[in-house]
Design a protein around this motif. Structure first.
Motif, PDB file in Angstrom:
ATOM      1  N   LYS A 125      26.399 109.142   9.584  1.00 43.95           N
ATOM      2  CA  LYS A 125      26.486 107.961   8.562  1.00 43.95           C
ATOM      3  C   LYS A 125      25.807 108.332   7.491  1.00 43.95           C
ATOM      4  O   LYS A 125      26.552 107.137   6.324  1.00 43.95           O
ATOM      5  CB  LYS A 125      25.499 107.223   9.586  1.00 43.95           C
ATOM      6  CG  LYS A 125      25.696 105.324   8.356  1.00 43.95           C
ATOM      7  CD  LYS A 125      25.030 104.322   9.738  1.00 43.95           C
ATOM      8  CE  LYS A 125      24.833 103.093   8.357  1.00 43.95           C
ATOM      9  NZ  LYS A 125      24.065 101.844   9.881  1.00 43.95           N
ATOM     10  N   PHE A 126      24.842 109.378   7.258  1.00 42.91           N
ATOM     11  CA  PHE A 126      24.208 109.269   6.201  1.00 42.91           C
ATOM     12  C   PHE A 126      25.352 110.091   4.975  1.00 42.91           C
ATOM     13  O   PHE A 126      25.216 109.516   4.490  1.00 42.91           O
ATOM     14  CB  PHE A 126      23.039 110.397   6.139  1.00 42.91           C
ATOM     15  CG  PHE A 126      22.300 110.304   4.609  1.00 42.91           C
ATOM     16  CD1 PHE A 126      21.556 109.958   4.389  1.00 42.91           C
ATOM     17  CD2 PHE A 126      21.621 111.892   4.847  1.00 42.91           C
ATOM     18  CE1 PHE A 126      20.830 109.688   3.350  1.00 42.91           C
ATOM     19  CE2 PHE A 126      21.230 112.478   3.739  1.00 42.91           C
ATOM     20  CZ  PHE A 126      20.780 111.221   3.178  1.00 42.91           C
ATOM     21  N   LYS A 127      26.321 110.949   5.807  1.00 44.94           N
ATOM     22  CA  LYS A 127      27.642 111.189   4.485  1.00 44.94           C
ATOM     23  C   LYS A 127      28.020 109.927   4.022  1.00 44.94           C
ATOM     24  O   LYS A 127      28.623 109.911   3.606  1.00 44.94           O
ATOM     25  CB  LYS A 127      27.727 112.862   5.408  1.00 44.94           C
ATOM     26  CG  LYS A 127      27.214 113.644   5.715  1.00 44.94           C
ATOM     27  CD  LYS A 127      28.186 114.886   6.202  1.00 44.94           C
ATOM     28  CE  LYS A 127      27.376 115.950   6.278  1.00 44.94           C
ATOM     29  NZ  LYS A 127      29.122 116.991   7.254  1.00 44.94           N
ATOM     30  N   GLY A 128      27.805 109.265   5.063  1.00 43.62           N
ATOM     31  CA  GLY A 128      29.154 108.094   4.597  1.00 43.62           C
ATOM     32  C   GLY A 128      28.494 107.317   3.456  1.00 43.62           C
ATOM     33  O   GLY A 128      29.192 106.951   2.787  1.00 43.62           O
ATOM     34  N   PHE A 129      27.189 107.114   3.490  1.00 45.92           N
ATOM     35  CA  PHE A 129      26.106 106.353   2.374  1.00 45.92           C
ATOM     36  C   PHE A 129      26.248 107.202   1.303  1.00 45.92           C
ATOM     37  O   PHE A 129      26.499 107.221  -0.449  1.00 45.92           O
ATOM     38  CB  PHE A 129      25.012 106.454   2.740  1.00 45.92           C
ATOM     39  CG  PHE A 129      24.085 105.948   3.518  1.00 45.92           C
ATOM     40  CD1 PHE A 129      25.078 104.837   4.101  1.00 45.92           C
ATOM     41  CD2 PHE A 129      22.772 106.327   4.065  1.00 45.92           C
ATOM     42  CE1 PHE A 129      24.293 104.007   5.515  1.00 45.92           C
ATOM     43  CE2 PHE A 129      22.335 105.149   5.784  1.00 45.92           C
ATOM     44  CZ  PHE A 129      22.879 104.329   5.863  1.00 45.92           C
ATOM     45  N   GLU A 135      23.414 121.173   4.512  1.00 49.77           N
ATOM     46  CA  GLU A 135      22.887 120.634   5.417  1.00 49.77           C
ATOM     47  C   GLU A 135      21.505 121.116   5.581  1.00 49.77           C
ATOM     48  O   GLU A 135      21.425 122.063   5.965  1.00 49.77           O
ATOM     49  CB  GLU A 135      23.996 120.284   5.935  1.00 49.77           C
ATOM     50  CG  GLU A 135      25.101 119.159   4.979  1.00 49.77           C
ATOM     51  CD  GLU A 135      26.278 118.675   6.535  1.00 49.77           C
ATOM     52  OE1 GLU A 135      25.982 118.689   7.753  1.00 49.77           O
ATOM     53  OE2 GLU A 135      27.555 119.056   6.224  1.00 49.77           O
ATOM     54  N   PHE A 136      20.731 120.233   6.087  1.00 52.38           N
ATOM     55  CA  PHE A 136      19.203 121.128   6.502  1.00 52.38           C
ATOM     56  C   PHE A 136      18.947 119.911   7.746  1.00 52.38           C
ATOM     57  O   PHE A 136      19.092 118.137   7.536  1.00 52.38           O
ATOM     58  CB  PHE A 136      18.099 120.728   5.952  1.00 52.38           C
ATOM     59  CG  PHE A 136      17.999 121.959   4.551  1.00 52.38           C
ATOM     60  CD1 PHE A 136      17.788 123.150   5.316  1.00 52.38           C
ATOM     61  CD2 PHE A 136      19.033 121.935   3.932  1.00 52.38           C
ATOM     62  CE1 PHE A 136      18.169 124.235   4.199  1.00 52.38           C
ATOM     63  CE2 PHE A 136      19.116 122.606   2.994  1.00 52.38           C
ATOM     64  CZ  PHE A 136      18.454 124.282   3.502  1.00 52.38           C
ATOM     65  N   ASP A 186      15.819 113.207  16.451  1.00 52.51           N
ATOM     66  CA  ASP A 186      16.193 114.617  15.628  1.00 52.51           C
ATOM     67  C   ASP A 186      16.322 113.806  13.945  1.00 52.51           C
ATOM     68  O   ASP A 186      17.220 113.283  13.983  1.00 52.51           O
ATOM     69  CB  ASP A 186      17.639 115.068  16.843  1.00 52.51           C
ATOM     70  CG  ASP A 186      17.969 116.457  15.221  1.00 52.51           C
ATOM     71  OD1 ASP A 186      17.304 116.986  14.366  1.00 52.51           O
ATOM     72  OD2 ASP A 186      19.290 117.186  16.051  1.00 52.51           O
ATOM     73  N   TYR A 187      15.315 112.935  13.651  1.00 52.75           N
ATOM     74  CA  TYR A 187      15.401 112.158  12.490  1.00 52.75           C
ATOM     75  C   TYR A 187      15.524 112.715  11.341  1.00 52.75           C
ATOM     76  O   TYR A 187      16.468 111.675  10.774  1.00 52.75           O
ATOM     77  CB  TYR A 187      14.385 111.713  12.714  1.00 52.75           C
ATOM     78  CG  TYR A 187      12.944 112.189  12.466  1.00 52.75           C
ATOM     79  CD1 TYR A 187      12.803 112.902  10.697  1.00 52.75           C
ATOM     80  CD2 TYR A 187      11.843 112.708  13.251  1.00 52.75           C
ATOM     81  CE1 TYR A 187      11.857 113.610  10.320  1.00 52.75           C
ATOM     82  CE2 TYR A 187      11.028 113.933  12.569  1.00 52.75           C
ATOM     83  CZ  TYR A 187      10.271 114.554  11.785  1.00 52.75           C
ATOM     84  OH  TYR A 187      10.067 115.372  11.286  1.00 52.75           O
ATOM     85  N   LEU A 188      15.270 114.027  10.757  1.00 54.08           N
ATOM     86  CA  LEU A 188      15.857 114.384   9.706  1.00 54.08           C
ATOM     87  C   LEU A 188      17.163 115.040   9.341  1.00 54.08           C
ATOM     88  O   LEU A 188      17.784 115.645   9.927  1.00 54.08           O
ATOM     89  CB  LEU A 188      14.825 115.640   8.778  1.00 54.08           C
ATOM     90  CG  LEU A 188      15.080 116.319   7.646  1.00 54.08           C
ATOM     91  CD1 LEU A 188      13.842 115.062   7.060  1.00 54.08           C
ATOM     92  CD2 LEU A 188      14.051 117.509   7.590  1.00 54.08           C
ATOM     93  N   LYS A 189      17.020 114.219   8.164  1.00 57.91           N
ATOM     94  CA  LYS A 189      18.996 114.745   7.295  1.00 57.91           C
ATOM     95  C   LYS A 189      18.530 114.776   5.728  1.00 57.91           C
ATOM     96  O   LYS A 189      18.058 114.281   5.367  1.00 57.91           O
ATOM     97  CB  LYS A 189      19.757 113.194   7.603  1.00 57.91           C
ATOM     98  CG  LYS A 189      19.770 112.840   9.116  1.00 57.91           C
ATOM     99  CD  LYS A 189      20.464 111.286   9.325  1.00 57.91           C
ATOM    100  CE  LYS A 189      19.022 110.432   8.487  1.00 57.91           C
ATOM    101  NZ  LYS A 189      18.290 110.287  10.117  1.00 57.91           N
ATOM    102  N   VAL A 190      19.323 115.940   5.612  1.00 53.30           N
ATOM    103  CA  VAL A 190      19.258 116.438   4.256  1.00 53.30           C
ATOM    104  C   VAL A 190      20.393 117.374   3.717  1.00 53.30           C
ATOM    105  O   VAL A 190      20.731 118.014   3.983  1.00 53.30           O
ATOM    106  CB  VAL A 190      17.862 116.920   4.194  1.00 53.30           C
ATOM    107  CG1 VAL A 190      17.716 117.848   2.500  1.00 53.30           C
ATOM    108  CG2 VAL A 190      16.917 117.112   4.269  1.00 53.30           C
ATOM    109  N   VAL A 191      20.755 116.868   2.505  1.00 51.09           N
ATOM    110  CA  VAL A 191      22.543 116.807   2.184  1.00 51.09           C
ATOM    111  C   VAL A 191      22.241 117.040   0.882  1.00 51.09           C
ATOM    112  O   VAL A 191      21.850 116.729   0.139  1.00 51.09           O
ATOM    113  CB  VAL A 191      23.424 116.260   2.183  1.00 51.09           C
ATOM    114  CG1 VAL A 191      25.118 116.586   1.503  1.00 51.09           C
ATOM    115  CG2 VAL A 191      23.407 115.823   4.019  1.00 51.09           C
TER     116      VAL A 191
END
Length: 398
Positions: free
Chosen positions: A349-353, A370-371, A387-392
């Motif tokens: 979903k984050f990539k969708g943002f 990605e991290f 598993d909350y962290l999303k870094v692109v």
């Protein structure tokens, strides 16, 4: 440690809990009124009375407790906690042996088998975060176990189970030596100033270690870097040490100026050569557009929810708009480090943002890297929220 209360789980939740889902959801239990005391041991059964798991009662967000064991005969006692902590410490052996990194997580809640608490290591000192009064009832067993297993300089704690999730302000020192203020720790050779007895946040977010390393080693050289929601400037330090031409750190909190300047100083960088700005990030974006300022790298690591006098930000709703602001002031072929610690949406979903934001601005991009969480932040695969962290890391190509 105390008598167990038997709680019946609704049929719709049984399969998930048997598969290893560790949070006892308030909606999952039929007779939750039968347990009222935080820290009470609970036995979870299906409607036929068949054992599912055992754990403890402790209110935290949407949950009323955590599963500790799927073995009906396992004792939940001091030896239980000692065993869980020992296993976690053993799994972090490589971190303890790394002289260039003296700050990391040694116990990550449900990922290491005990939901509701974390333990961080800061150069011989340990910091325990308690997220419910329920787990806090086991404090003596947990601290005794840690003291027995490790050569501990001192232990501090943060009690985060006040009303509305507010931090409970008091003296955070527990036992042992008092840590110096600041306590200087290393992360991949970088220095950070830690204050273990100054409120809920101690000076650096340990879950971003791999991202800071990548910025320093792969992306910062020669760049003009904008670090938004900069807190104590940790990303700015990584960028500057990686050869950035200049960093600009922006955060609304007044303390960010002195804390960021201190971090530059202890890394041998003259803070006078860098920009440290106390300002609402949303206002700064408007200012940058008005003044036609652009950057080679923009770092976006907002809190999941933030409120200022004029703006309210919710990551799940407002991240695409925030990213659009960043795209406008990023140079062609520039880098955007997009990060979110919001647990309510996935990387997909984050990539969708990201896709939505670039579509709105009409620009194009490539995803370079990605991290997620680093290795010391162990997670339970059945508990996606953990598993909350999303870094692109994104390159703006037009």
């Amino acid at each position: 440690m105390n008598n167990k209360v038997r709680l019946k789980v609704k049929p719709a939740f049984v399969k998930k809990m048997k598969a290893g889902y560790p949070l006892v959801d308030a909606e999952a239990v039929i007779n939750k009124q039968d347990v009222t005391s935080e820290g009470t041991l609970i036995e979870l059964v299906d409607e036929r009375g068949q054992f599912i798991a055992q754990g403890y009662y402790g209110e935290q967000n949407k949950g009323i407790g955590w599963v500790l064991s799927k073995n009906a005969h396992e004792g939940i006692n001091k030896e239980f906690f000692k065993g869980k902590i020992k296993r976690a410490l053993d799994e972090r052996a490589a971190f303890f042996n790394d002289q260039d990194t003296t700050a990391f997580r040694v116990f990550n809640g449900e990922g290491d088998g005990i939901g509701g608490m974390t333990i961080d290591y800061f150069d011989g000192f340990y910091l325990i975060n308690w997220y419910s009064e329920g787990i806090y009832r086991f404090k003596a067993a947990i601290i005794d176990s840690l003291m027995a297993l490790m050569d501990v300089k001192g232990i501090y704690e943060k009690k985060r189970f006040a009303k509305k999730g507010a931090y409970m302000e008091d003296d955070d020192f527990v036992i042992g030596e008092h840590a110096p203020a600041p306590l200087i720790v290393k992360e991949n050779g970088m220095n950070f100033a830690i204050y273990l007895n100054e409120g809920a946040m101690v000076g650096v977010f340990l879950d971003q270690r791999d991202v800071r390393k990548a910025i320093r080693e792969n992306y910062a050289d020669g760049k003009h870097v904008l670090n938004t929601f900069s807190y104590t400037g940790a990303f700015s330090i990584a960028a500057a040490l990686g050869g950035a031409a200049k960093t600009t750190s922006v955060d609304l909190a007044n303390r960010s100026r002195s804390k960021t300047a201190e971090h530059f100083m202890i890394n041998g960088i003259d803070d006078g050569t860098q920009d440290i700005i106390v300002e609402d990030v949303f206002n700064y974006f408007k200012y940058a557009v008005r003044k036609q300022l652009t950057f080679d790298m923009v770092i976006l690591d907002p809190p999941s929810f933030a409120r200022s006098k004029k703006h309210t930000f919710s990551a799940g709703k407002d991240y695409p708009a925030l990213l659009q602001e960043a795209i406008q002031i990023t140079e062609k072929n520039g880098i955007i480090v997009a990060s979110s610690n919001c647990s309510t949406f996935s990387m997909r979903k984050f990539k969708g943002f990201i896709e939505k934001a670039f579509k709105e601005t009409g620009d194009t991009y490539n995803i370079l890297r990605e991290f997620g969480l680093p290795k010391d932040f162990k997670t339970n695969p059945e508990f996606k929220e953990g598993d909350y962290l999303k870094v692109v890391i994104i390159q703006k190509t037009t």
